[in-house]
Design a protein around this motif. Structure first.
Motif, PDB file in Angstrom:
ATOM      1  N   PRO A 183      -5.813   5.049  -4.940  1.00 14.90           N
ATOM      2  CA  PRO A 183      -5.625   6.062  -5.981  1.00 14.90           C
ATOM      3  C   PRO A 183      -4.330   6.850  -5.860  1.00 14.90           C
ATOM      4  CG  PRO A 183      -7.152   6.851  -4.323  1.00 14.90           C
ATOM      5  CD  PRO A 183      -6.847   5.421  -3.973  1.00 14.90           C
ATOM      6  N   ARG A 184      -3.640   6.733  -4.712  1.00 21.79           N
ATOM      7  CA  ARG A 184      -2.442   7.540  -4.492  1.00 21.79           C
ATOM      8  C   ARG A 184      -1.209   6.659  -4.417  1.00 21.79           C
ATOM      9  NH1 ARG A 184      -3.875  12.532  -2.203  1.00 21.79           N
ATOM     10  NH2 ARG A 184      -1.669  13.102  -2.408  1.00 21.79           N
ATOM     11  N   ARG A 185      -0.062   7.251  -4.747  1.00 23.28           N
ATOM     12  CA  ARG A 185       1.202   6.506  -4.715  1.00 23.28           C
ATOM     13  C   ARG A 185       1.960   6.853  -3.435  1.00 23.28           C
ATOM     14  NH1 ARG A 185       2.367   5.810  -9.887  1.00 23.28           N
ATOM     15  NH2 ARG A 185       2.228   3.550  -9.752  1.00 23.28           N
ATOM     16  N   TYR A 186       2.483   5.822  -2.791  1.00 26.00           N
ATOM     17  CA  TYR A 186       3.246   5.953  -1.550  1.00 26.00           C
ATOM     18  C   TYR A 186       4.736   5.713  -1.832  1.00 26.00           C
ATOM     19  CZ  TYR A 186      -1.217   5.518   0.972  1.00 26.00           C
ATOM     20  OH  TYR A 186      -2.494   5.701   1.450  1.00 26.00           O
ATOM     21  N   PHE A 187       5.556   6.050  -0.837  1.00 24.71           N
ATOM     22  CA  PHE A 187       6.979   5.732  -0.957  1.00 24.71           C
ATOM     23  C   PHE A 187       7.516   5.374   0.421  1.00 24.71           C
ATOM     24  CE2 PHE A 187       7.236  10.010   0.563  1.00 24.71           C
ATOM     25  CZ  PHE A 187       8.411  10.055   1.297  1.00 24.71           C
ATOM     26  N   ARG A 188       8.670   4.733   0.401  1.00 21.98           N
ATOM     27  CA  ARG A 188       9.315   4.324   1.642  1.00 21.98           C
ATOM     28  C   ARG A 188      10.802   4.155   1.412  1.00 21.98           C
ATOM     29  NH1 ARG A 188       8.920  -1.620   4.636  1.00 21.98           N
ATOM     30  NH2 ARG A 188      10.289  -1.084   6.380  1.00 21.98           N
ATOM     31  N   GLN A 189      11.612   4.471   2.428  1.00 15.25           N
ATOM     32  CA  GLN A 189      13.021   4.089   2.432  1.00 15.25           C
ATOM     33  C   GLN A 189      13.121   2.685   3.031  1.00 15.25           C
ATOM     34  OE1 GLN A 189      14.744   7.457   4.657  1.00 15.25           O
ATOM     35  NE2 GLN A 189      16.067   7.772   2.920  1.00 15.25           N
ATOM     36  N   LEU A 190      13.838   1.805   2.331  1.00 13.05           N
ATOM     37  CA  LEU A 190      13.937   0.418   2.785  1.00 13.05           C
ATOM     38  C   LEU A 190      15.354  -0.083   2.539  1.00 13.05           C
ATOM     39  CD1 LEU A 190      12.338  -2.039   3.890  1.00 13.05           C
ATOM     40  CD2 LEU A 190      11.956  -2.719   1.523  1.00 13.05           C
ATOM     41  N   GLY A 191      16.075  -0.346   3.610  1.00 10.27           N
ATOM     42  CA  GLY A 191      17.440  -0.823   3.468  1.00 10.27           C
ATOM     43  C   GLY A 191      18.437   0.315   3.379  1.00 10.27           C
ATOM     44  N   ASN A 196      17.446   2.285  -2.264  1.00  7.67           N
ATOM     45  CA  ASN A 196      16.532   1.985  -1.162  1.00  7.67           C
ATOM     46  C   ASN A 196      15.278   2.849  -1.178  1.00  7.67           C
ATOM     47  OD1 ASN A 196      17.749   4.418  -0.405  1.00  7.67           O
ATOM     48  ND2 ASN A 196      17.628   3.939   1.760  1.00  7.67           N
ATOM     49  N   TYR A 197      14.970   3.479  -2.294  1.00  4.20           N
ATOM     50  CA  TYR A 197      13.761   4.299  -2.411  1.00  4.20           C
ATOM     51  C   TYR A 197      12.710   3.471  -3.134  1.00  4.20           C
ATOM     52  CZ  TYR A 197      10.853   8.416  -3.419  1.00  4.20           C
ATOM     53  OH  TYR A 197       9.830   9.332  -3.497  1.00  4.20           O
ATOM     54  N   ARG A 198      11.658   3.037  -2.408  1.00  3.30           N
ATOM     55  CA  ARG A 198      10.659   2.156  -2.997  1.00  3.30           C
ATOM     56  C   ARG A 198       9.311   2.855  -3.069  1.00  3.30           C
ATOM     57  NH1 ARG A 198       9.642  -3.758  -0.609  1.00  3.30           N
ATOM     58  NH2 ARG A 198       8.069  -2.779   0.705  1.00  3.30           N
ATOM     59  N   ILE A 199       8.629   2.695  -4.187  1.00  2.00           N
ATOM     60  CA  ILE A 199       7.319   3.296  -4.373  1.00  2.00           C
ATOM     61  C   ILE A 199       6.257   2.206  -4.429  1.00  2.00           C
ATOM     62  CG2 ILE A 199       8.171   5.365  -5.533  1.00  2.00           C
ATOM     63  CD1 ILE A 199       7.570   4.114  -8.202  1.00  2.00           C
ATOM     64  N   TRP A 200       5.049   2.570  -4.001  1.00  2.00           N
ATOM     65  CA  TRP A 200       3.916   1.646  -3.995  1.00  2.00           C
ATOM     66  C   TRP A 200       2.653   2.415  -4.365  1.00  2.00           C
ATOM     67  CZ3 TRP A 200       3.562  -3.517  -3.765  1.00  2.00           C
ATOM     68  CH2 TRP A 200       2.285  -4.062  -3.651  1.00  2.00           C
ATOM     69  N   PRO A 201       1.795   1.913  -5.230  1.00  2.00           N
ATOM     70  CA  PRO A 201       1.955   0.638  -5.937  1.00  2.00           C
ATOM     71  C   PRO A 201       3.071   0.693  -6.988  1.00  2.00           C
ATOM     72  CG  PRO A 201       0.022   1.802  -6.749  1.00  2.00           C
ATOM     73  CD  PRO A 201       0.508   2.576  -5.569  1.00  2.00           C
TER      74      PRO A 201
END
Length: 318
Positions: A183-191, A196-201
């Motif tokens: 139910p919640r959205r995550y994020f991560r720095q990648l590269g 390089n800001y990626r969100i999931w889902p």
């Protein structure tokens, strides 16, 4: 009190050390000035890393686009999707792809033609006119990004705090595990910067743009020629530090004194004490109570459950 320019700071350091004062810095041929110019840039780099200076704190607003819905033909054990009506809106490296025969976690590796793309994973079946959802989940961070300010990541559209930054292990669990979304959205720095800001889902479910926000520390520690444009380093005699100019002067002095082989410890001590006082005053501090405090009566993320609000409804009722 107005901040001094690079030239004025170098002249102040030279004067306080009993050295001849130069009339230029960035174009100077004098070895003393050249060295002090280098120390000025070393000092501004290290000074901005010492503390979360309020002068360098910024807010970044990010608009997440609605997905592109299209169709294409898949072939088993092939990463290429063909017969797409148009690939004009599709972006290599920035988009996640979902659809029949498309493995979870597949992304666009390349846009090959106006009608074909190649994914990072191979299709699991052969089928024509497959419905495809192409969602952009990679976005740029600010060009002057230095580091995040923790717990400032929010989805303002849905009033949710984002979760993260995800570890590589958690990110792979999302991408590769049995349960890939929640139910919640995550994020991560990648590269590396910039995208390089990626969100999931991936935002495959949204129909309108999503407004995200976070705060960060900027690398822009110098006002170029005293204007509003910032830069990480000094490059012009008229550049002005965003941070305290006396701290820069003191930093130049002890570094120069050390390089020349003199007793620099007292100058380093003066510098450290001065910077510590700046840090102690920066931004003020919350008043802390030594007595027991009751819980606040206001609604906050700490006292609102993730689901079935305001209740009593849902499977846990009763």
């Amino acid at each position: 009190m107005a901040q001094r320019t690079l030239l004025q700071m170098i002249q102040a350091a030279q004067g306080e050390l009993g050295l001849a004062q130069d009339t230029v810095v960035t174009t100077s041929l004098q070895q003393t000035t050249i060295q002090m110019y280098g120390y000025a840039n070393q000092e501004i780099e290290e000074l901005r890393q010492k503390h979360t200076w309020t002068a360098l704190q910024k807010e970044y607003n990010l608009v997440v686009n609605a997905p592109t819905i299209t169709t294409g033909d898949t072939t088993i054990n092939s990463a290429t999707i063909t017969n797409i009506p148009s690939t004009a809106a599709l972006l290599a490296n920035y988009m996640y792809v979902a659809g029949s025969n498309i493995p979870v976690g597949a992304r666009i590796a390349s846009v090959d033609s106006p009608t074909a793309i190649t994914l990072t994973m191979e299709a699991t079946g052969t089928e024509t006119t497959v419905d495809l959802t192409c969602a952009q989940d990679m976005y740029p961070e600010p060009s002057d990004f230095n580091s995040f300010l923790n717990r400032t990541w929010w989805d303002r559209t849905n009033r949710w705090e984002l979760l993260g930054p995800s570890s590589p292990q958690l990110d792979q669990w999302h991408l590769s595990g049995v349960v890939t979304t929640g139910p919640r959205r995550y994020f991560r720095q990648l590269g590396a910067l910039a995208n390089n800001y990626r969100i999931w889902p991936p935002p495959a479910e949204i129909t309108n743009p999503l407004q995200l926000v976070f705060e960060y520390l900027s690398t822009g520690a110098v006002y170029v020629n005293g204007g509003v444009v910032t830069s990480p380093l000094f490059a012009n005699d008229g550049d002005i530090p965003v941070l305290n100019d006396r701290a820069v002067i003191n930093g130049i002095k002890w570094r120069f004194w050390e390089q020349k082989g003199f007793d620099w410890t007292s100058k380093r001590t003066d510098y450290d004490h001065y910077v510590e006082r700046l840090i102690a005053r920066d931004g003020g501090r919350e008043t802390l109570s030594m007595v027991k405090r009751v819980n606040p009566i206001f609604i906050s993320p700490a006292n609102v459950q993730d689901g079935f609000f305001p209740g009593p409804t849902g499977p846990n009722t009763g």
